[in-house]
Each structure stands twice: as structure tokens, then as C-alpha cells.
Design an enzyme around this catalytic site. Structure first.
Site, mmCIF file in Angstrom:
data_model
loop_
_atom_site.group_PDB
_atom_site.id
_atom_site.type_symbol
_atom_site.label_atom_id
_atom_site.label_comp_id
_atom_site.label_asym_id
_atom_site.label_seq_id
_atom_site.Cartn_x
_atom_site.Cartn_y
_atom_site.Cartn_z
ATOM 1 C CE LYS A 80 3.813 0.912 -9.381
ATOM 2 N NZ LYS A 80 4.359 0.083 -8.269
ATOM 3 C CB SER A 155 2.823 -3.503 -9.049
ATOM 4 O OG SER A 155 3.432 -2.599 -8.143
ATOM 5 C CB SER A 179 6.160 -3.372 -6.711
ATOM 6 O OG SER A 179 5.102 -4.289 -6.701
HETATM 7 N N1 GLN Z 1 3.581 -8.555 -5.516
HETATM 8 C C1 GLN Z 1 3.328 -8.037 -4.216
HETATM 9 C C2 GLN Z 1 1.850 -7.834 -4.048
HETATM 10 O O1 GLN Z 1 1.155 -8.184 -4.932
HETATM 11 C C3 GLN Z 1 4.068 -6.747 -4.021
HETATM 12 C C4 GLN Z 1 3.459 -5.633 -4.755
HETATM 13 C C5 GLN Z 1 4.196 -4.350 -4.511
HETATM 14 O O2 GLN Z 1 5.329 -4.333 -4.060
HETATM 15 N N2 GLN Z 1 3.503 -3.251 -4.783
HETATM 16 O O3 GLN Z 1 1.396 -7.347 -3.058
#
Ligand code: GLN
Length: 508
Positions: A80, A155, A179
């Protein structure tokens, strides 16, 4: 040997092929680069494919096999793009880090490099990992290989889509509120968020430091354990990292005899789609067939977890992102007459809408007059969420829930409604607030799209989670076969159409 089926090959199998001399590291790597060439123009999983380096390095591994023989040597992986990699641009999918060239490498990635894995490239994400669909990337929108009209989740959507599309053998992601697990669920693969501290965050560009964890996205539970074994451990460069009290074992359980599973009623009340609920119930029936038992449990503060998360995460983000100011890293606005104008323009141009929204919420919540009312209170809720889990783990070994309330949703369908997007993580983010480990495994299809099943355990219960998930995975027998169909391109022959419509890599 015949062509490698990158849609199905697991790391465990790939390793055996390498060890048996059935395939070389260069051939293995080429199979993934070929699949990237075949499908990436439709999936858009990668921000950067490091094809030349991967080809060169895999050849070197083959040549120096004697010296480089290790458990992961020659196995290709995707990373990532919020983990810094020396000499390879790292962008967080943000314009503000456009061409940022790191001068060091994240510890988790460094450990893999030292084990001679072959890096295929850097994968797409929501900008600074803020989002649940990968649509917040400033680079591109990644598509879900099961249906190109839907999102891969986020994400870590690039990492999840790359693995699901056979463009990577496995991948690393990061999980702040879901995410890793949510995109794994939406893409029909395995994803695990380790106990907070198990994997060093050094070199993971910080979103919310008290919640962020790096973890594996893989095609099987065994692969998940194999990768986790090689990225964890105490790191002197991250004071929040810890040595796990027990080493991560490779899972072998076939039964769940004696395992007590708790199902939190608050999670099933959280707007779970009927198709997801049906797959979840069927998986719980499997738990019983394998000798486990289940009881309903209560995590009473669940309804406040989302609100607390959306104070704490933006608060930490607003502090962490203060360093992107046009002076120290990445993009700098041109032609500003004074310093303040330069800061303002740089950040105005460099950050996308969601990141700005979080910085504003976080700055507000931390401001002098509101700190106690918002941040202080959210921290107290966080403690209550953790205590809920402590209480439940006195009665049960693991907690189970759907990973995501819905299957993959349409590209663009939630972008105008941040609150609907935030609901995507209702079953995952309490786990981050509590610092616990959790895995998502595929448990079937609903309307042709994958459904994820989540298992949560007490801190450092990775082995228990992996064993249970391994036994369940075999009983479920999920067939990874994304069809690369595009439901926006017109009616599909034979509705419910899972899996077999088009051959992977076939021109669309
Ligand atoms: N969807 C959650 C957020 O927008 C979690 C994102 C993540 O785990 N990086 O914060």
C-alpha cells in the site's frame, strides 16, 4: 510447467513450487506482471508498478538462491502506498506528496525486503487512508474485479483489488478503522488487522497513530499467518510496538471443538443487508458443524463507537498532517509572496476534500474551548468500548460479525454522503478503538459479490483467530473467481451471475 493461475495460486503453493524447482522466482514474478499488463487498465489497483526492479530482483533471487533461501524469498508482493519505500516514490494517493521520494523504508516492508520478497509495486488507497471505497484517491478510482462498476472498499482498496484480480500474490495494507478488513470482504479475500503494537508503524505515514496498524491481505488464512510472522515484532523505532507474548503459528486446525463464539446483537442491528445476513447465518451454522458453539452477547457502547472514532481519528489526523506544509515534504505552491500564503496555498492545493474535512473536524475538536467536550469525551467512550470487549471475552473466546453491512457498492453511489460512507465501518472500527486483532474471511456471495465474515479476539489472540478462521475457511470452500464483469455496461446474461462469465485477462 503450465501457466500459473494467479487468480487462485496461494503463497503457500507458490513457495512449494519455488522450493521444488517447478518454477523460478523470475517466472513467478513474470506471471504477476503479465496479469497486471492484462487487467490493470480495468482494475487500476496500482499507483506504481515497479516492473523492472521486480524482474531484476527476482532474477537475482534465482541466481543467489543458496544465499537467499528463506521462507519468503522470491515471493512477489504489493505494498500500500502509505508505507515509505526508500528510492521508490510514496504518495499516500495525495497531490501533496506527488513525487515524494522517501529516504528510508518502513520497518514492516524492510523486514520483507530482508527476507528477499519481490516488490511488484505500490497500491492505490483513499488519500492518507481516509475512506472506505478508494474513491478518495487523487490518482484514480480502483475497481472491484468482481464487478468493475463497484468499489473495492477502502482504504486499502488497491491492495485488496490487486490480490483479488491476480495482480499480486498477496499484499500489505493498513487498518485504522477497517481499511484492511472491509476491502478484503468486498473483494473476496482474507485480511487481518493485528493487535495494536504487534507490527511496527515506523514508516507507515500516520493517519491516526493510536489506531493505525499494518497487516496482511491474502488469498488464504494460512498465507495471512505466514505473512504476519514476518512483519511483526518489537521495533526500537516505534515505541508503541511490542513483542507478542506468543509467536504467530501457521494454522492447522480443522475443527472448532470447544470454541465459544459471541455474536454481538448491536452489530446485527446495524443495517446489515439481507444477503450479507444470510451468508453470516450460514457461516455460524458451519461453526456449529465444526464443534463450536455460539451465544448472543452485548457490546452496549457500539452505538457511540462511530461518533467517538470520528472525533479521535480526525483529531490525530489534524496533528499528524500538520507536517505537510510545503517546506519539509512534497508539493509546494508556486509564487506565494509570504510564508503564510505559501502554507495556505500548498495545503489548499495539495489535500483533497475528505482530508480537508477531517483536518477541520480534528482541529475544531482539539481547540481550547472544545477539547473536553469532544476529544476528552470521545476518549472516555473509547475506554467504555474496550471494557465492553473485556466483559464479553470473559464469556466467549471470539466475537463474530459480518465485516461490512453491505457487499461492494456502486462507484459514485456514496461519494456525496460522507455519513453513509462512514457507516461502512460500523462493524470494524470498534476493534481499532479497543486495539484488538480481527480477521475477515470470505464466506460466500450475495448477488454475485463477496461477503466477509469477521472474527475478533482478545489482544494477542492472533493464533486463536487464525486457527478458527483456517478451519472455517476449509468448511466454507469459497471459490475465488472474480469475473471482471461490468454491471454498468448493460444487462448481464443470467442474473446473479457469479464468477464464470468472462475469463480473467480476456479483453473486455
Ligand atoms: N473508513 C475509515 C475512515 O475513513 C477507516 C479508514 C482506515 O481504516 N484507514 O477513517
Amino acid at each position: 510447467m503450465g501457466a500459473l493461475d494467479t487468480l487462485r495460486l496461494t503463497a503457500r503453493e507458490a513457495k512449494k513450487l519455488l522450493v521444488d524447482g517447478e518454477v523460478s522466482a523470475a517466472e513467478l514474478t513474470k506471471a504477476y506482471l503479465d496479469q497486471i499488463a492484462a487487467v490493470e487498465d480495468r482494475v487500476h489497483a496500482y499507483i506504481l508498478v515497479t516492473a523492472d526492479n521486480a524482474a531484476k530482483y527476482s532474477t537475482k533471487v534465482d541466481r543467489e538462491m543458496q544465499a537467499m533461501r528463506g521462507p519468503l524469498a522470491g515471493l512477489p508482493i504489493a505494498i500500500k502506498d502509505n508505507m515509505v519505500t526508500e528510492g521508490v516514490t510514496t504518495t499516500c494517493a495525495s497531490r501533496i506528496l506527488g513525487n515524494y521520494m522517501p529516504v528510508y523504508t518502513a520497518t514492516a516492508v524492510r523486514q520483507l525486503w530482508d527476507d528477499h520478497v519481490v516488490m511488484l509495486g505500490k497500491t492505490n488507497l483513499d488519500e492518507f487512508a481516509m475512506g472506505s471505497s478508494t474513491e478518495n484517491s487523487s490518482v484514480q478510482t480502483t475497481r472491484n474485479p468482481w464487478d468493475l462498476a463497484t468499489v473495492p472498499g477502502g482504504s486499502s482498496g488497491g491492495s485488496a483489488a490487486a490480490v483479488a484480480a491476480g495482480e499480486a500474490l498477496w499484499a500489505l495494507g493498513s487498518d485504522t478503522g477497517g481499511s484492511i478488513r472491509q476491502p478484503a470482504a468486498l473483494c473476496g479475500i482474507v485480511g487481518m488487522k493485528p493487535t495494536y503494537g504487534l507490527v511496527s508503524r515506523y514508516g507507515l505515514i500516520a493517519f491516526a497513530s493510536s489506531l493505525d496498524q499494518i497487516g496482511p491481505l491474502t488469498r488464504s488464512v494460512y498465507d495471512c499467518a505466514l505473512l504476519l510472522r514476518h512483519i511483526g515484532g518489537k521495533d526500537p523505532r516505534d515505541t508503541t510496538s511490542v513483542e507478542s507474548p506468543e509467536a504467530v503459528e501457521l494454522p492447522s486446525a480443522e475443527r472448532l471443538d470447544g470454541l465459544r463464539v459471541g455474536i454481538p446483537r448491536e452489530y446485527l442491528a446495524a443495517g446489515i443487508e439481507p444477503g450479507v445476513r444470510a451468508r453470516f447465518d450460514a457461516t455460524i451454522a458451519r461453526v456449529e458443524e465444526l464443534g463450536g458453539t455460539w451465544v448472543e452477547v452485548s457490546l452496549p457502547h457500539t452505538e457511540y463507537a462511530l461518533s467517538a472514532y470520528y472525533i479521535i481519528a480526525p483529531a490525530e489526523a489534524s496533528a499528524n498532517l500538520a507536517r505537510f506544509d510545503g517546506v519539509r515534504y512534497g508539493h509546494r505552491a508556486a509564487d506565494a509572496d509570504d510564508l503564510i500564503t505559501m502554507y495556505e496555498r500548498t495545503r489548499g492545493e495539495g489535500f483533497g476534500a475528505e482530508v480537508k474535512r477531517r483536518i477541520m473536524i480534528g482541529t475544531y475538536a482539539l481547540s481550547a474551548g472544545y477539547y473536553d467536550a469532544y476529544y476528552g469525551r470521545a476518549q472516555r467512550v473509547r475506554t467504555l468500548v474496550r471494557r465492553d470487549f473485556d466483559t464479553v471475552f470473559e464469556q466467549v473466546d471470539l466475537v463474530a460479525s459480518p465485516t461490512s453491512p453491505t457487499v461492494a457498492f456502486g462507484v459514485g453511489s456514496r461519494t456525496d454522503d460522507p455519513l453513509a460512507m462512514y457507516m461502512s465501518d460500523i462493524c470494524t472500527l470498534p476493534v481499532n478503538l479497543a486495539g484488538l486483532p480481527a480477521i475477515s474471511i470470505p464466506c460466500g456471495l450475495s448477488g454475485g459479490l463477496p461477503v466477509g465474515f469477521q472474527l475478533i479476539g482478545p489482544a494477542f489472540s492472533e493464533n486463536r483467530i487464525l486457527d478458527a478462521a483456517h478451519a472455517l475457511e476449509a468448511a466454507i470452500g469459497f471459490e475465488p473467481a472474480p469475473a471482471f464483469r461490468d454491471s454498468s455496461a448493460g444487462p448481464e446474461p443470467g442474473e446473479g451471475g457469479s464468477a464464470t462469465v468472462a475469463a480473467a485477462g480476456a479483453p473486455s
